[in-house]
Design an enzyme around this catalytic site. Structure first.
Site, short mmCIF file in Angstrom:
data_model
loop_
_atom_site.label_atom_id
_atom_site.label_comp_id
_atom_site.label_asym_id
_atom_site.label_seq_id
_atom_site.Cartn_x
_atom_site.Cartn_y
_atom_site.Cartn_z
N SER A 124 -9.82 16.05 -11.03
CA SER A 124 -9.68 16.50 -12.41
C SER A 124 -11.00 16.63 -13.16
O SER A 124 -11.07 17.38 -14.13
CB SER A 124 -8.73 15.59 -13.18
OG SER A 124 -9.10 14.25 -13.02
N HIS B 216 -3.15 18.42 -10.73
CA HIS B 216 -3.76 19.66 -11.22
C HIS B 216 -3.50 20.86 -10.30
O HIS B 216 -3.87 21.98 -10.62
CB HIS B 216 -5.28 19.49 -11.38
CG HIS B 216 -5.63 18.57 -12.49
ND1 HIS B 216 -5.73 18.98 -13.80
CD2 HIS B 216 -5.86 17.24 -12.51
CE1 HIS B 216 -6.03 17.95 -14.57
NE2 HIS B 216 -6.12 16.88 -13.82
N LYS C 109 1.32 19.51 -16.56
CA LYS C 109 0.14 20.37 -16.58
C LYS C 109 0.58 21.84 -16.42
O LYS C 109 1.07 22.41 -17.36
CB LYS C 109 -0.88 19.87 -15.57
CG LYS C 109 -1.48 18.57 -16.12
CD LYS C 109 -2.37 17.79 -15.25
CE LYS C 109 -2.86 16.58 -16.04
NZ LYS C 109 -3.22 15.45 -15.19
#
Ligand SMILES: *Cc1c(COP(=O)(O)O)cnc(C)c1O
Length: 410
Positions: A202, A230, A261
């Site tokens: 990240s 992610h 996300k």
């Protein structure tokens, strides 16, 4: 039919506070120390939705500071799916999943996740953070060893601590070092070995060498768990993550991911073999002792997984644009570390330098947040541009030119 935009009550922040009672007085000194190191944070208030632009503390900026990679966080279709879920099953789940909190929406979502990932089963959590700490602490205990990448997410680090297992940290993506650690850990023999890694890191925007991780895990008979937070929604032909893209379904035993996300909703999950997931329902304390997340969120997340299948061009556009953006900055000699995805760190060094660059970008209309300790090690502060499907090629070119121009200012 567009969603009617509601106007909410405007929050006002209080400014006068009572002095701290003596047992808490040390906090003032601690805060002063953070301030002296340039690490005091102020929490910005966002007005309205996430999107290509975002209004923070009343100031509209082009938004490079969200994990809304596919532009779904503010998508009206998900708002409506959430409303439908809330209308059908109520706003609150009312209980933990094992008691009466697991609604049909939750069941549908777990099945949708398992299908997306091509695993047998999935278990929901109220956040990706909870999924990591609960899964790691269930899998490993004081008699076990966990091998963890040095740049793993805070929730993995906390899960390792909570497990009370011995933790061996290997340098970021260093597979030779990992193999050496595993080879050296035969005596005394650990009950279990667990390798854990982010797939898309990240802070650095780097990718885990999944094929090597699978090979090493197999060679040393270790459990392999990866965190796709992610990468979920972004990588792979179906958008299920880097495991899919790397063709590593068989070698990865457990996959954690988040719905918060790219999927634009909220919540986390772990997916894998049915027997493991069934066992985790008995062992994952953040699931057992925590209320199931609102059915509306589960309904919206299921819809978002549907959108992954309907709109594959979003992830393709995102990754193509990100590659072009990185190439342009790299050819201008800007240090991006080893970034290779939609997270693009611009290395700044000190916390002050990162904050200065972020401030100047904001003066030019771009919100690109400074990332400083404790999110990154001391001296490795950066400004992180998180790209989204929302951003046009022109917007990305303007950001790149602005970064290039600002680099020459002291
Ligand atoms: C964001 C993140 C999490 C936590 O997910 P949430 O759903 O936001 O709690 C876990 N792991 C990684 C690698 C993350 O980046």
């Amino acid at each position: 039919m567009p969603c009617r935009i509601e106007t909410l009550e405007k929050p006002a922040r209080p400014t006068a506070f009572a002095p701290l009672p003596q047992p808490l007085a040390w906090i003032e000194a601690d805060m002063l120390a953070l301030r002296a190191r340039g690490l005091e944070r102020s929490q910005r208030i966002r007005s309205g939705r996430q999107g290509d632009a975002v209004t923070l503390d009343g100031r509209p900026l082009i938004n490079f500071g969200s994990n809304d990679y596919l532009g779904y966080a503010g998508d009206v279709r998900l708002t409506k799916a959430a409303a439908k879920g809330a209308c059908a099953e109520g706003f609150g789940a009312g209980a933990s999943p094992l008691v009466s909190g697991h609604s049909e929406s939750h069941e549908l979502l777990e099945q949708s996740i398992a299908r997306l990932l091509e695993t047998e089963a999935a278990l929901l959590f109220s956040s990706g953070f909870a999924a990591n700490i609960a899964t790691i602490a269930a899998l490993a205990g004081p008699d076990d060893i966990i091998f963890s990448d040095a740049r793993n997410h805070a929730s993995i680090i906390d899960g390792c601590r909570l497990s009370q297992a011995t933790v061996r940290i290997y340098p970021h993506r260093d597979m030779a070092a990992l193999a050496t650690l595993l080879a050296g850990d035969r005596d005394p023999v650990a009950r279990r070995k667990l390798i854990v890694s982010d797939t898309l890191f990240s802070m650095d925007g780097t990718l885990a060498p999944l094929a090597s991780l699978c090979e090493i895990a197999h060679q040393y008979q270790a459990i392999l768990m990866v965190d796709e937070a992610h990468a979920t929604g972004v990588f792979g032909p179906r958008g299920s993550g880097l495991v899919e893209k790397s063709n590593c379904n068989d070698g990865v035993h457990l996959r954690v991911g988040t719905l918060s996300k790219a999927l634009g909703a909220a919540g986390g999950f772990v997916a894998g073999h049915q027997a493991v997931i069934h066992w985790l329902r008995h062992k994952a304390r953040a699931s057992i002792f925590s209320t199931a997340h609102p059915p509306s969120i589960a309904a919206a997340a299921t819809r978002a997984i549907g959108l992954l299948a309907e709109e594959p061009q979003r992830r393709k556009t995102l990754l193509d644009n990100a590659a072009e953006f990185r190439d342009r900055l790299l050819s201008a000699g800007i240090d991006l570390g080893e970034a290779e995805a939609q997270i693009v760190p611009i290395m700044a060094g000190t916390a002050e330098a990162a904050v200065r660059l972020a401030d100047r970008l904001a003066s030019n209309g771009f919100f690109v947040p400074a990332i400083r300790p404790p999110s990154v090690p001391e001296g490795r502060s950066l400004v992180r541009a998180s790209l989204s499907w929302h951003h046009t090629v022109e917007t990305l070119q303007r950001l790149a030119s602005t970064i290039e121009a600002l680099r020459h200012e002291p």
